[in-house]
Structures are given as C-alpha cells and as structure tokens.
Design an enzyme around this catalytic site. Structure first.
Site, PDB file in Angstrom:
ATOM      1  N   ALA A  12       0.683  -0.950  -0.118  1.00  0.00           N
ATOM      2  CA  ALA A  12       0.409   0.240   0.096  1.00  0.00           C
ATOM      3  C   ALA A  12       1.190   1.241  -0.083  1.00  0.00           C
ATOM      4  O   ALA A  12       0.469   2.087   0.509  1.00  0.00           O
ATOM      5  CB  ALA A  12      -1.209   0.009   1.241  1.00  0.00           C
ATOM      6  N   GLY A  14       2.046   2.957  -2.831  1.00  0.00           N
ATOM      7  CA  GLY A  14       2.254   3.822  -3.583  1.00  0.00           C
ATOM      8  C   GLY A  14       0.862   4.866  -3.715  1.00  0.00           C
ATOM      9  O   GLY A  14       0.124   5.098  -3.228  1.00  0.00           O
ATOM     10  N   ARG A  18      -3.548   8.272 -10.982  1.00  0.00           N
ATOM     11  CA  ARG A  18      -4.334   8.168 -11.863  1.00  0.00           C
ATOM     12  C   ARG A  18      -5.660   8.962 -11.234  1.00  0.00           C
ATOM     13  O   ARG A  18      -6.978   8.738 -11.429  1.00  0.00           O
ATOM     14  CB  ARG A  18      -4.532   7.192 -12.766  1.00  0.00           C
ATOM     15  N   THR A  84       7.677  -3.055  -6.599  1.00  0.00           N
ATOM     16  CA  THR A  84       6.786  -4.513  -5.567  1.00  0.00           C
ATOM     17  C   THR A  84       7.911  -4.802  -5.127  1.00  0.00           C
ATOM     18  O   THR A  84       7.874  -5.379  -3.989  1.00  0.00           O
ATOM     19  CB  THR A  84       6.041  -4.798  -6.785  1.00  0.00           C
ATOM     20  N   GLY A 146       1.230  -7.046 -16.366  1.00  0.00           N
ATOM     21  CA  GLY A 146       2.547  -8.109 -16.490  1.00  0.00           C
ATOM     22  C   GLY A 146       2.308  -9.213 -17.603  1.00  0.00           C
ATOM     23  O   GLY A 146       1.173  -9.954 -16.925  1.00  0.00           O
ATOM     24  N   GLU A 161       7.163  -7.251 -17.727  1.00  0.00           N
ATOM     25  CA  GLU A 161       6.288  -6.122 -17.469  1.00  0.00           C
ATOM     26  C   GLU A 161       6.100  -5.881 -18.872  1.00  0.00           C
ATOM     27  O   GLU A 161       6.614  -5.717 -20.207  1.00  0.00           O
ATOM     28  CB  GLU A 161       6.956  -5.019 -16.596  1.00  0.00           C
ATOM     29  N   ARG A 339     -32.893  12.040  11.875  1.00  0.00           N
ATOM     30  CA  ARG A 339     -31.268  13.036  12.023  1.00  0.00           C
ATOM     31  C   ARG A 339     -31.122  11.604  13.474  1.00  0.00           C
ATOM     32  O   ARG A 339     -31.614  11.059  13.545  1.00  0.00           O
ATOM     33  CB  ARG A 339     -30.979  14.363  12.161  1.00  0.00           C
ATOM     34  N   LYS A 357     -34.666  14.898  15.148  1.00  0.00           N
ATOM     35  CA  LYS A 357     -33.719  14.574  15.765  1.00  0.00           C
ATOM     36  C   LYS A 357     -33.646  14.453  17.277  1.00  0.00           C
ATOM     37  O   LYS A 357     -34.309  14.984  18.735  1.00  0.00           O
ATOM     38  CB  LYS A 357     -32.857  15.819  15.226  1.00  0.00           C
ATOM     39  N   ASN A 392     -36.641  24.064  20.221  1.00  0.00           N
ATOM     40  CA  ASN A 392     -35.543  23.697  20.825  1.00  0.00           C
ATOM     41  C   ASN A 392     -34.255  24.841  20.716  1.00  0.00           C
ATOM     42  O   ASN A 392     -33.618  24.060  22.276  1.00  0.00           O
ATOM     43  CB  ASN A 392     -35.016  22.559  20.490  1.00  0.00           C
TER      44      ASN A 392
HETATM   45  C1  UD1 Z   1       1.991  -4.465 -10.833  1.00  0.00           C
HETATM   46  C2  UD1 Z   1       3.152  -6.064 -11.462  1.00  0.00           C
HETATM   47  C3  UD1 Z   1       1.988  -6.518 -12.876  1.00  0.00           C
HETATM   48  C4  UD1 Z   1       1.087  -6.772 -12.119  1.00  0.00           C
HETATM   49  C5  UD1 Z   1       0.211  -6.474 -11.968  1.00  0.00           C
HETATM   50  C6  UD1 Z   1      -0.899  -6.307 -11.213  1.00  0.00           C
HETATM   51  C7  UD1 Z   1       4.894  -5.594 -10.784  1.00  0.00           C
HETATM   52  C8  UD1 Z   1       6.927  -5.676 -11.274  1.00  0.00           C
HETATM   53  N1  UD1 Z   1       4.154  -5.611 -11.870  1.00  0.00           N
HETATM   54  O1  UD1 Z   1       2.204  -3.787 -11.778  1.00  0.00           O
HETATM   55  O2  UD1 Z   1       2.805  -7.388 -12.865  1.00  0.00           O
HETATM   56  O3  UD1 Z   1       0.401  -7.569 -13.486  1.00  0.00           O
HETATM   57  O4  UD1 Z   1       1.023  -5.327 -10.978  1.00  0.00           O
HETATM   58  O5  UD1 Z   1      -2.277  -5.142 -11.204  1.00  0.00           O
HETATM   59  O6  UD1 Z   1       4.634  -6.041  -9.218  1.00  0.00           O
HETATM   60  N2  UD1 Z   1       3.630  -0.925  -4.443  1.00  0.00           N
HETATM   61  C9  UD1 Z   1       4.645  -0.425  -3.242  1.00  0.00           C
HETATM   62  N3  UD1 Z   1       5.714  -0.384  -3.119  1.00  0.00           N
HETATM   63  C10 UD1 Z   1       6.286   0.309  -4.257  1.00  0.00           C
HETATM   64  C11 UD1 Z   1       5.226   0.101  -6.102  1.00  0.00           C
HETATM   65  C12 UD1 Z   1       4.569   0.047  -6.110  1.00  0.00           C
HETATM   66  O7  UD1 Z   1       4.359  -0.932  -2.092  1.00  0.00           O
HETATM   67  O8  UD1 Z   1       7.274   0.039  -4.352  1.00  0.00           O
HETATM   68  C13 UD1 Z   1       2.123  -1.389  -4.303  1.00  0.00           C
HETATM   69  C14 UD1 Z   1       0.961  -0.468  -5.123  1.00  0.00           C
HETATM   70  O9  UD1 Z   1       0.821  -0.057  -3.704  1.00  0.00           O
HETATM   71  C15 UD1 Z   1       0.245  -1.621  -5.373  1.00  0.00           C
HETATM   72  C16 UD1 Z   1       1.114  -2.558  -5.591  1.00  0.00           C
HETATM   73  O10 UD1 Z   1       1.780  -2.228  -4.680  1.00  0.00           O
HETATM   74  O11 UD1 Z   1      -0.793  -1.889  -4.534  1.00  0.00           O
HETATM   75  C17 UD1 Z   1       1.199  -2.636  -7.505  1.00  0.00           C
HETATM   76  O12 UD1 Z   1       1.641  -1.376  -7.172  1.00  0.00           O
HETATM   77  P1  UD1 Z   1       1.323  -1.042  -8.854  1.00  0.00           P
HETATM   78  O13 UD1 Z   1       2.297  -0.226  -9.308  1.00  0.00           O
HETATM   79  O14 UD1 Z   1       0.360  -1.031  -9.284  1.00  0.00           O
HETATM   80  O15 UD1 Z   1       1.898  -2.145  -9.841  1.00  0.00           O
HETATM   81  P2  UD1 Z   1       1.973  -2.528 -11.607  1.00  0.00           P
HETATM   82  O16 UD1 Z   1       2.982  -0.994 -11.731  1.00  0.00           O
HETATM   83  O17 UD1 Z   1       0.606  -2.117 -12.146  1.00  0.00           O
END
Ligand code: UD1
Ligand code: MG
Length: 475
Positions: A12, A14, A18, A84, A146, A161, A339, A357, A392
């Site tokens: 979590a 990221g 977007r 990741t 990926g 990827e 309420r 309320k 009131n």
């Molecule tokens: C990743 C996978 C991809 C897969 C896709 C599925 C990798 C390299 N690629 O791509 O193969 O198809 O998910 O949705 O793993 N996160 C971190 N720290 C980081 C980067 C990401 O905690 O440094 C977390 C993000 O918050 C997210 C999850 O890892 O919850 C996936 O990251 P995201 O950047 O969305 O992955 P993709 O590049 O889409």
C-alpha cells in the site's frame, strides 16, 4: 484457527496518481469500506499469524486507517528504493526470524479478491510444494499488466512487465494479477538479488518468479475464476466499476439469504449491512454503514439509511435517516428526514414531511404530518398534531421537550422548550406551549375568535369577495 505458517503482506505504498485525488488511493471507498479495508478483511479471514502493511505515500493517513481496522497489523515504511520487489523485501524483514511459512502478497487496491480465492491459492501452493504460486487471469485487454510467459509445455517461465515486453509477449492475454504465495525462504534468498535493470528502474517482485524458475524451483501460475476478481483500481472509472461489481455480489448474497430486492441495479448495500430473511427492498434504496433490518420490514422506494436499526415488519418509505432506531411494526415516511438519535417505538409513526433529531417517540405514538421534533421525548400512544414544531433552540442553548403518554396535541402547535406536557393532556389547535401542561389539562393560548360582520362589503366593496359575500356573484 490461526495459521502459524502464514503471513500476508499488503502492498500500500503507491501513490495512485491516476485517481487525481487528495485522498490516497487505497483510502477511497466502495460498499462503505476503504479499498485497503476490503483487502485487510480478506487477509484477516485467512487467520494468518502476521499481517504486514507496506506504506509510504501519505503514510500517516493510510496507517491510521489500517491500524483502526486491524490493530495487530505490522506497519513497515518502504524506503527510497522503488518497486514491488523492494516493498516485499522490507515487508518480510519485519517478520520474526523464526517464521518459515508462506507469505501471501496482495495489493491494497484490489478490493474484489475474496478470502476463498486466496485460500484456494494457498492450498494449491502447499499441495504442489511450490516455491511460488501466483494468481493469473485471462483478459480480453491485457494492456498495462505483466504478462505470463510459459514454455511450450505450458509451464511458467517468467513474468514480463508491459514496458519491458516484446511484441510477441505483448500478445499474451494471460496476465499477472499481482497476488502471490511464496515460501518465505525463497523470498529471503532471491529478493536481495533482484536488480533494477528494467525500463522503470524499479525492483520488480515479478523478477523473483523467473529467478526461482531458473534455479530449478517449482513455480506455478493459477488462473483465477473470473478476471474481475483481480481487477485493480487505478482511476475513478475503475473505482465505479469495482463498486458496482461489489454491490452486485452483496445484493446477490442477500437475495440468496431470503431478501427480496426488486431492482438490484438501483439498490446499494454496504458490506457491513445485515438483513434478515423476508426483508423487502424497493427501487432506489441505499443501506449504508452498520444498518440492520429485521424480518418483514419493507424499505423504499428511494430511501437512504445510514447506521440505522429497523424493526421487524416496519415500513420506511422515501426516507433519509442516519443513526435512527425504528421499532417493530412502525411506519416512517413518505418524505421523512430522521437525523441522529431518533428512536421510534413499536407501531409508532413518523409521517410525511417530518424531521426528527435526538428524539425518542414511544410505542404507538404518532407524528404524522409536517413537523419538526428535536431534543424531545414522547411517551406512548400520544398523537402530535399536524404542523407541530418543537422550538428547541433559543439562539444560544438547546433545550428539551417532554411529552407524556396518551397526549393529544392540536394542529400547528409550538412547544417552546424547555417544556413538559403531562400524561393524557390535550392542547388546542394553534397553541404556543410556553409553560408546562399538567397531566389531564387542556392548554390553549389562542385569543377567542371575533367575527366582524360585513367587514368585506364595507372595506372591500366591489371586489369578487364582496360580491360572493352578498350572494350577487355573477358566476
Ligand atoms: C504490478 C506487477 C504486474 C501486475 C500488476 C497487477 C510488478 C513489477 N508488476 O504492476 O506484473 O500485472 O501489478 O496489478 O510487480 N507498491 C508498493 N511499493 C512500490 C510500488 C508499488 O507498495 O514501490 C504497491 C502499490 O501501492 C500497489 C501494488 O504495489 O498496491 C502494485 O503496484 P503498481 O505500481 O500498481 O503495480 P504495476 O506496475 O501495475
Ligand atoms: Mg507500477
């Protein structure tokens, strides 16, 4: 029972660019829970010995939410190294050295993945004695994900990827869902060896799969039942899609449990709502938060209930209510606004164009039409006349109104709080009640009516009203 050989890592960290939002992506909500809340619920249902959440972007807010939902979660801050793979590397470093079980990796933005699917993945992983087992999906549109590369015999070779893929690899429709089970040993061995030599200059967790395969370890990709189960939420369009899909699942679950839902497309039920069998939901109903509806109640059409309790056989029609408790057999609406702190007793009524309320209306008591009832207690079997207002608020303080049992108040009364109306008392139409009314008394404040005979003919001669009064109206 706690699975001592299981840990779950929730990614979590990221940013969720977007979403174009001031709120971190994983804190956006569907079905009354945050995205990460859904993921944590699925993780917790596996009863793992450890849940680890890796955070970075807006970490304090994300941590506050996670810690409230699952206080035992181990929080780990990701450092400046992106990807990741790095996220999981710092995640497993927080596990006890003695832990030698399996690690499930899930993303905080994949809310529809349920515990049963994760449990099946873990079972397959363990049955095959694999080093890594990942959940794949066959998608019509694989772009962004990926790709799963297999050898001619169909065995998993590697994950590539999108940004690093060849044209041939881009044509592959089997994708990596981002959900995995790893033995912690293979992860501890391989993650430090993962390079950042790729187009995004990140440490890819996906590289571990290829590296394990290369070292002769057993790795497998298991396709998920439905592609939508692993859909990630990256923008508001996907947020709405996930929201509708989750609502569909929740509505169907309640239908199978004996709830009639006339129009699933316009009925929205939060994940934590509880419904009894033989509840009926009419079109345009939204049940939110911790709302509970008992058997035989009919809700809707066009009704929103937030954290409400509705008794058996009650009807709630065209109503907006928050933190209200409605007794068995009671009736609310149409066009009522309840309420926080509204209690309506069994067989009571809050009727049309009524706002309440912080008020308790006793069993069998009725507020049928055009009223505001605030900071008030009404006893049992009383009737509040049409158009009654509890005053009131004096501009500085809020005060209480107490109405006894078996009271009959006239239409268009004002109860100027603080004031008490005793049991069995009556009030006349148009009364402004400024003083307490003793039990059994009739209170009236209006002056006696005076009729000035012939006033219209004298003061408005020649008008239609005057002609009507004289009986000479041409019509
Ligand atoms: C990743 C996978 C991809 C897969 C896709 C599925 C990798 C390299 N690629 O791509 O193969 O198809 O998910 O949705 O793993 N996160 C971190 N720290 C980081 C980067 C990401 O905690 O440094 C977390 C993000 O918050 C997210 C999850 O890892 O919850 C996936 O990251 P995201 O950047 O969305 O992955 P993709 O590049 O889409
Ligand atoms: Mg990425």
């Amino acid at each position: 029972m706690i699975d001592q050989r299981l840990a779950v890592i929730v990614l979590a960290a990221g940013q969720g660019t977007r979403m174009k939002s001031a709120l971190p992506k994983v804190l956006h909500g569907i079905a009354g829970r945050t995205l990460v809340g859904h993921v944590l619920a699925a993780a917790a249902a596996l009863e793992p010995a450890h849940i680890v959440a890796v955070v970075r972007h807006d970490r304090d807010r994300v941590v506050a939410t996670i810690s409230e939902l699952q206080p035992a979660t181990i929080i780990v801050d990701q450092d400046d190294i992106p990807g990741t793979g790095r996220a999981v590397e710092v995640g497993i470093a927080a596990l006890p050295d003695a832990f030698d079980g399996d690690v499930v990796v899930v993303s905080g933005d994949v809310p529809l993945l349920d515990a049963a699917t994760l449990a099946r993945l873990i079972a397959e992983h363990r049955a095959a004695n694999a080093a890594a087992t990942l959940l794949s999906a066959i998608l019509d549109d694989a772009s962004g994900y990926g790709r799963i590369v297999r050898d001619p015999a169909g065995r998993l070779l590697a994950i590539v990827e999108q940004s690093d893929a060849t044209a041939a690899e881009l044509a592959i429709t089997e994708i990596n869902s981002g959900t995995y089970v790893f033995g912690v040993g293979p992860l501890r061995q391989q993650l430090p060896l993962v390079s950042m030599k790729n187009s995004q200059q990140e440490k890819y967790l996906t590289d571990v799969v290829g590296m394990l395969r290369g070292s002769g370890a057993s790795v497998a990709a298991v396709p998920v039942e439905h592609g939508w189960m692993v859909a990630g939420v990256n923008d508001r369009v996907q947020l709405a899609e996930a929201s509708r899909r989750m609502n569909e699942l929740i509505v169907r679950r309640w239908q199978r449990a004996g709830v009639t839902v006339q129009d699933p497309a316009t009925t929205w039920i939060d994940a934590d709502v509880v419904l009894a069998a033989d509840v009926e939901l009419l079109p345009g109903t939204q049940l939110k938060g911790a709302t509970l509806v008992q058997s035989g109640a009919i809700i809707g059409p066009d009704t929103t209930l937030v954290d409400c309790e509705i008794g058996a056989g009650a009807t709630v029609k065209r109503t907006d209510a928050t933190l209200a408790v409605i007794g068995a057999g009671a009736s609310v609406g149409p066009f009522a606004y309840l309420r926080a702190g509204t209690y309506l007793g069994a067989d009571g009524k809050i009727g049309t164009f009524v706002e309440t309320k912080n008020s308790s209306i006793g069993a069998g008591s009725k507020v049928p039409h055009l009223s505001y009832i605030g900071d008030t207690t009404v006893g049992e079997q009383s009737n509040i006349g049409a158009g009654t207002i509890t005053a009131n608020y004096d501009g500085v303080n809020k005060s209480a109104t107490v109405v006894g049992s078996h009271v009959r108040s006239g239409s268009h009364n004002v109860f100027v709080a603080p004031v008490t109306i005793g049991d069995g008392a009556y009030t006349g139409a148009g009364t402004v009640v400024r003083k307490d009314v003793p039990a059994g008394a009739l209170a009236i404040t209006v002056a006696p009516q005076r009729n000035m005979t012939g006033w219209v003919q004298t003061n408005r001669p020649g008008t239609a009203a005057a002609r009507a009064a004289e009986g000479t109206d041409a019509q």
